[in-house]
Motif scaffolding. Structure first.
Motif, PDB file in Angstrom:
ATOM      1  N   GLY A   1       0.661  -1.180   0.094  1.00  0.00           N
ATOM      2  CA  GLY A   1      -0.139  -0.016   0.113  1.00  0.00           C
ATOM      3  C   GLY A   1       0.773   1.175  -0.027  1.00  0.00           C
ATOM      4  N   SER A   2       2.151   1.071   0.497  1.00  0.00           N
ATOM      5  CA  SER A   2       3.052   2.396   0.714  1.00  0.00           C
ATOM      6  C   SER A   2       3.425   3.098  -0.853  1.00  0.00           C
ATOM      7  CB  SER A   2       4.366   1.928   1.265  1.00  0.00           C
ATOM      8  OG  SER A   2       4.917   1.099   0.600  1.00  0.00           O
ATOM      9  N   GLY A   3       3.146   1.890  -1.900  1.00  0.00           N
ATOM     10  CA  GLY A   3       3.589   2.183  -3.314  1.00  0.00           C
ATOM     11  C   GLY A   3       5.012   1.819  -3.613  1.00  0.00           C
ATOM     12  N   LEU A   4       5.704   1.403  -2.579  1.00  0.00           N
ATOM     13  CA  LEU A   4       6.964   0.845  -3.056  1.00  0.00           C
ATOM     14  C   LEU A   4       6.965  -0.136  -4.434  1.00  0.00           C
ATOM     15  CD1 LEU A   4       8.549   0.051   0.735  1.00  0.00           C
ATOM     16  CD2 LEU A   4       9.439   1.785  -1.208  1.00  0.00           C
ATOM     17  N   SER A   5       7.838  -0.333  -4.859  1.00  0.00           N
ATOM     18  CA  SER A   5       7.833  -1.242  -6.302  1.00  0.00           C
ATOM     19  C   SER A   5       8.269  -2.378  -5.951  1.00  0.00           C
ATOM     20  CB  SER A   5       9.000  -0.453  -7.344  1.00  0.00           C
ATOM     21  OG  SER A   5       8.731   0.621  -7.812  1.00  0.00           O
ATOM     22  N   VAL A   6       7.533  -3.454  -4.909  1.00  0.00           N
ATOM     23  CA  VAL A   6       7.586  -4.480  -4.458  1.00  0.00           C
ATOM     24  C   VAL A   6       6.375  -4.960  -4.691  1.00  0.00           C
ATOM     25  CG1 VAL A   6       9.623  -3.992  -2.821  1.00  0.00           C
ATOM     26  CG2 VAL A   6       7.113  -3.695  -1.812  1.00  0.00           C
ATOM     27  N   GLY A   7       6.200  -6.563  -4.651  1.00  0.00           N
ATOM     28  CA  GLY A   7       4.969  -7.145  -4.839  1.00  0.00           C
ATOM     29  C   GLY A   7       4.699  -8.149  -3.749  1.00  0.00           C
ATOM     30  N   LYS A   8       3.560  -8.665  -3.696  1.00  0.00           N
ATOM     31  CA  LYS A   8       3.126  -9.677  -2.420  1.00  0.00           C
ATOM     32  C   LYS A   8       3.301 -11.064  -3.078  1.00  0.00           C
ATOM     33  CE  LYS A   8      -1.804  -9.376  -3.521  1.00  0.00           C
ATOM     34  NZ  LYS A   8      -1.795  -8.467  -4.625  1.00  0.00           N
ATOM     35  N   GLU A   9       3.480 -11.328  -4.540  1.00  0.00           N
ATOM     36  CA  GLU A   9       3.389 -12.677  -4.825  1.00  0.00           C
ATOM     37  C   GLU A   9       4.488 -13.409  -4.438  1.00  0.00           C
ATOM     38  OE1 GLU A   9      -0.089 -10.927  -6.789  1.00  0.00           O
ATOM     39  OE2 GLU A   9       1.978 -10.241  -6.197  1.00  0.00           O
ATOM     40  N   GLY A  10       5.872 -12.926  -4.280  1.00  0.00           N
ATOM     41  CA  GLY A  10       6.783 -13.653  -3.862  1.00  0.00           C
ATOM     42  C   GLY A  10       6.942 -13.944  -2.338  1.00  0.00           C
ATOM     43  N   PRO A  11       6.485 -12.908  -1.377  1.00  0.00           N
ATOM     44  CA  PRO A  11       6.390 -13.174   0.076  1.00  0.00           C
ATOM     45  C   PRO A  11       4.924 -14.103   0.082  1.00  0.00           C
ATOM     46  CG  PRO A  11       6.516 -10.700  -0.432  1.00  0.00           C
ATOM     47  CD  PRO A  11       6.298 -11.384  -1.830  1.00  0.00           C
ATOM     48  N   SER A  12       4.134 -14.273  -0.462  1.00  0.00           N
ATOM     49  CA  SER A  12       3.128 -14.902  -0.641  1.00  0.00           C
ATOM     50  C   SER A  12       3.637 -16.657  -0.407  1.00  0.00           C
ATOM     51  CB  SER A  12       1.884 -15.072  -1.690  1.00  0.00           C
ATOM     52  OG  SER A  12       2.646 -15.626  -2.876  1.00  0.00           O
ATOM     53  N   VAL A  13       4.832 -16.811  -0.982  1.00  0.00           N
ATOM     54  CA  VAL A  13       5.357 -18.235  -0.913  1.00  0.00           C
ATOM     55  C   VAL A  13       5.880 -18.109   0.702  1.00  0.00           C
ATOM     56  CG1 VAL A  13       7.153 -19.652  -1.600  1.00  0.00           C
ATOM     57  CG2 VAL A  13       6.042 -18.186  -3.161  1.00  0.00           C
TER      58      VAL A  13
END
Length: 871
Positions: free
Chosen positions: A241-253
């Motif tokens: 939500g902060s808008g950082l250029s990171v994703g949640k699909e990797g951490p979902s693992v």
């Protein structure tokens, strides 16, 4: 190569190590066998069994940052099954196998499926809640819903294509909205980084690299714990939500594997056996990708292709079932209220033309170049971050979020969430929905410029953001970059067609039917970027197919991914997860790599080995050996002169045996210790009784402890008389295959029965690094020197900027706020390790620099010659 052999005896002088946690390993076979003995004797030894089980529970099976001995774990599991079969046979013979026993056995057989079902359901529910929260946090920066503050824009304007009156911007003034957008980004990033830093440092990053090592047998206590799961689940939506250029699909693992580890440890079958737990973790990795992309089959293939070094058919089936349950629960919860599992799931009903293959190849080339460029520069940023910014984790994440918000807000494609932008870029130009005039031919030039800027800016922020101390993945950012580039190519091709509709190049296009679909180019660009950054192929094709359901686009996807893979291999093998393993120094042998060193194992083995003679050692010397932290175990030799190899005793068994002997009777420090039986018998029986004592042998040992004189202690039952040993002339490549396929912690080197050394995974990797350094020595040293000079210049520039800001704040506040004192004080404590540390391998010789950040910042304790003597 024949190095000088120096085998040190028990009387060797060992350097005093720093204080650290007790070292333990896996060989507890004697205690386990005694515990099982109580079941066979119908309660006769219940008290002894309970006491031993309590003692075993007090000591940890594996020390942090060590490797699991899969050979011993497999043997322990076989012994457990054998004991259970004997118990069943005894109950049958006595006629006591009633319906209760049948239920117990049925539960034992079905326990694996029960665990997988519970874990899959938990992963699906967690993914659904995270999706809802993430979308709301991403939209709350832009405005709020007047009918329900808890609704995001999509739910607030349900059924509307281009917004609605119920969704209200924060103010009517765009500069104020800009400022509010930045404030929310800073607040979310600060909160996320603070939670990670304060409660669960392991929740930072993606976690895929570490999970690959954990599944391969590397121990990282706390990385898959409950607190990591909790903090990652809370901090991940904040980071996105902060808008950082990171994703949640990797951490979902990561949170999926954490879920599996936490739940599986509630069951005794998995709590006590690492090899069984590995099956569950592999299945959880598949479920994590499945819920991230709505792709259960793609998740299984991802676990097979990228995560697991050991993936038997049973594990594949359980991974499939776990992914199925997780996606079914996610579909039942329907977080987007569209029946779709992910926001950017689309359907394509148009076909493609063969002339488009040329442009597909261009997209594939971009994917390979993108992956090589981002991996190279992200590793340099990681080195800079590790060297200079380790004390500023929260400040770094906050400033990155602020910078990202300031730069990205003016761009329409960077302002919105990355998954939402992909949904827009993937869509065909039909219906009333048209974000930013993307389907309007009059706005093509403006959109092409915006998309190119979005591609370059997002790429820059991915390079500097991936690896900061918040939950951060790189899957979706890479896909968003690929989608913006692909959409750019699609718009350009569409413009060329519209300008030359009668050209022979477009002869296959049907009249009155749209010939070019720019959304499919965005879809293929996302596949290319994902394949380029991770170096995976089959699973990407399946994931993209399951996202679209379009059979007609499997061939274009395969073409794009194939070209991407070919281009990627030109710049080195291994995706960013593999390179991060190398960067972090984890002892991981990649089964994708092929080596041809052309040297025997003696070139890499440790020759300075502390061995224990079979007889004559005093209890005082044994305890002194246990007080040293440089060794996980000790080879047993016949005597100091002959060095005839007899067996191997682990540190845990030796310490447990000493403590048990001292509890049973009063022992003199000069009591003699025996590590080899002088009795005869067949080799097979001696092997079995020494590794897994039979009930009779265990009882005899108990009697020996109770009745023998205080001058003799027999440790023979604790010695493994069948350690894995090889000839010193065996090729090093073969030994590395033994580590990959069998998974021992240590391999002993013997020549004509004499111990000449030992080798671990770390030793193999150290030799590999040395060989690569020798091959590219001068060039690598030159590049390394240039990198260090560049890092120094960047750091000096950052210090200058920080000093200027500090002075301005101090001046404006009248001296009441002094930022310089805080950041200069922290700067004096920076760990200025040089970049050569990237070649060091962690295997338990490390200590923690900061007790609050367990296991994150490590310092090698190797000897001065750079060769570890830890077993």
């Amino acid at each position: 190569m024949n190095p000088q052999i120096r085998t040190t005896s028990y009387s060797s002088t060992l350097a005093s190590p720093a204080v650290r946690r007790p070292s333990v390993n896996s060989r507890l076979s004697f205690a386990v066998s005694n515990a099982e003995q109580g079941e066979h004797n119908n309660g006769q030894n219940t008290a002894a069994q309970h006491q031993i089980e309590e003692e075993i529970a007090k000591i940890k099976r594996y020390e942090d940052f060590t490797t699991i001995d899969w050979v011993q774990d497999a043997a322990r599991e076989q012994q457990r099954r054998k004991s259970r079969r004997k118990r069943q046979a005894g109950l049958y013979d006595r006629g006591q196998f009633d319906w209760r026993e049948r239920i117990r056995e049925s539960y034992e057989a079905a326990q694996g499926w029960i665990v997988v079902t519970i874990i899959g359901a938990a992963i699906g529910m967690n993914a659904a809640f995270l999706n809802i929260i993430t979308e709301w946090l991403a939209d709350i920066k832009l405005g709020y819903c007047k009918t329900g503050f808890y609704l995001n824009e999509n739910f607030c304007c349900w059924g509307e294509d281009n917004g609605c009156a119920d969704w209200h911007r924060w103010t009517g003034l765009e500069p104020i909205n800009y400022f509010i957008y930045i404030l929310f980004a800073i607040a979310f990033a600060f909160t996320s980084a603070t939670l990670v830093r304060s409660y669960a440092p392991y929740a930072a990053g993606s976690g895929i690299s570490e999970i690959k090592c954990i599944i391969a047998g590397f121990v990282m206590k706390g990385f898959l714990g409950f607190w990591t799961l909790l903090i990652k689940s809370i901090a991940l939506p904040l980071a996105i939500g902060s808008g950082l250029s990171v994703g949640k699909e990797g951490p979902s693992v990561h949170y999926a594997v954490c879920t599996g580890n936490v739940i599986s440890r509630l069951f005794t079958k998995y709590r006590r056996n690492a090899s069984k737990t590995r099956e569950i973790l592999s299945a959880c990795a598949a479920a994590g990708v499945a819920v991230a992309f709505g792709s259960p089959i793609g998740g299984v293939l991802f676990s097979l292709e990228e995560m697991s070094s050991y993936f038997p058919l049973k594990t594949m089936w359980r991974s499939y079932f776990c992914a199925l349950v997780a996606t079914a629960v996610l579909a039942a919860m329907n977080p987007f209220r569209t029946g779709q599992l992910v926001m950017f799931q689309v359907k394509y009903d148009r076909s493609w033309h063969f002339f488009e293959v040329l442009f597909f190849i261009i997209i594939g080339i971009f994917g390979g170049l993108y992956g090589a460029f981002v991996i190279k520069w992200n590793l340099r940023v990681q080195a800079f971050r590790k060297k200079y910014l380790s004390n500023y984790a929260i400040l770094e994440a906050t400033l990155l979020a602020a910078g990202t918000a300031i730069v990205c807000y003016p761009n329409a494609f960077l302002r919105i969430d990355m998954t939402e932008s992909m949904e827009i870029l993937f869509l065909e130009c039909e219906g009333d929905e048209d974000y930013h005039g993307l389907c309007d031919s009059d706005h093509r030039f403006r959109n092409v410029v915006s998309l190119i800027l979005a591609t370059l800016i997002r790429m820059f922020f991915v390079i500097i953001s991936y690896g900061c101390k918040v939950p951060a993945g790189i899957f979706v950012p890479s896909m968003a970059i690929g989608a913006s580039f692909g959409r750019t190519v699609g718009i350009i091709v569409q413009a060329i067609h519209d300008a030359n509709p009668t050209s022979s190049f477009f002869a296959s296009c049907e009249p009155d039917v749209p010939c070019i679909t720019p959304g499919t180019y965005a879809f293929l660009g996302a596949a290319a970027a994902l394949s380029g950054i991770m170096h995976i192929t089959v699973s990407v094709v399946v994931i993209m197919f399951e996202l679209t359901g379009a059979l007609t686009y499997i061939l274009p996807t395969m073409i794009v991914v194939g070209v991407t893979k070919a281009v990627s291999e030109l710049f080195g093998s291994g995706g960013i997860a593999d390179r991060m393993i190398w960067f972090s120094g984890f002892p991981y042998l990649d089964n994708k790599e092929e080596h041809n060193f052309g040297v025997p194992v003696s070139a890499a083995m440790i020759t300075d080995v502390v061995s224990i003679p079979s007889t004559g050692l005093t209890l005082k010397v044994v305890e002194r050996l246990l007080s040293k932290d440089s060794y996980q175990g000790f080879p047993i030799v016949d005597d100091e002169n002959s060095k005839i190899l007899i067996g191997y005793i682990g540190r845990t068994e030796l310490r447990y045996a000493v403590e048990r002997a001292k509890r049973e009777r009063s022992l003199s420090p000069l009591a003699k210790c025996t590590f080899a039986s002088s009795s005869g018998g067949s080799a097979a029986s001696r092997i079995h009784e020494s590794v897994y004592p039979t009930p009779s042998s265990a009882t005899a040992e108990d009697m020996d402890y109770a009745s023998s004189s205080a001058t003799t202690v027999d440790f023979t039952p604790f010695v493994d008389t069948t350690p894995l040993s090889v000839h010193p002339g065996l090729p090093l490549e073969t030994v590395m295959e033994l580590f990959r396929k069998i998974g021992p912690r240590v391999i002993l080197i013997e020549h004509r029965g004499r111990l000449t050394g030992l080798v671990t995974v770390k030793d193999c990797l150290k030799y590999q690094f040395k060989a690569e350094a020798a091959e590219h020595g001068d060039r690598d040293r030159e590049v390394l020197g240039q990198e260090q000079e560049g890092q120094e210049r960047v750091w000096e520039l950052m210090k200058t900027a920080a000093g200027w800001v500090s002075n301005k704040v101090t001046g404006l506040s009248g001296g009441r706020i002094r930022l310089r004192d805080s950041w200069e004080g922290d700067r004096n404590n920076i760990n200025n390790n040089n970049s050569n540390e990237r070649g060091r391998i962690l295997d338990g010789t490390e200590i923690e620099l900061d007790d609050d950040n367990e296991g994150l910042e490590l310092e090698s304790r190797d000897g001065g010659d750079g060769s570890s003597r830890r077993i």
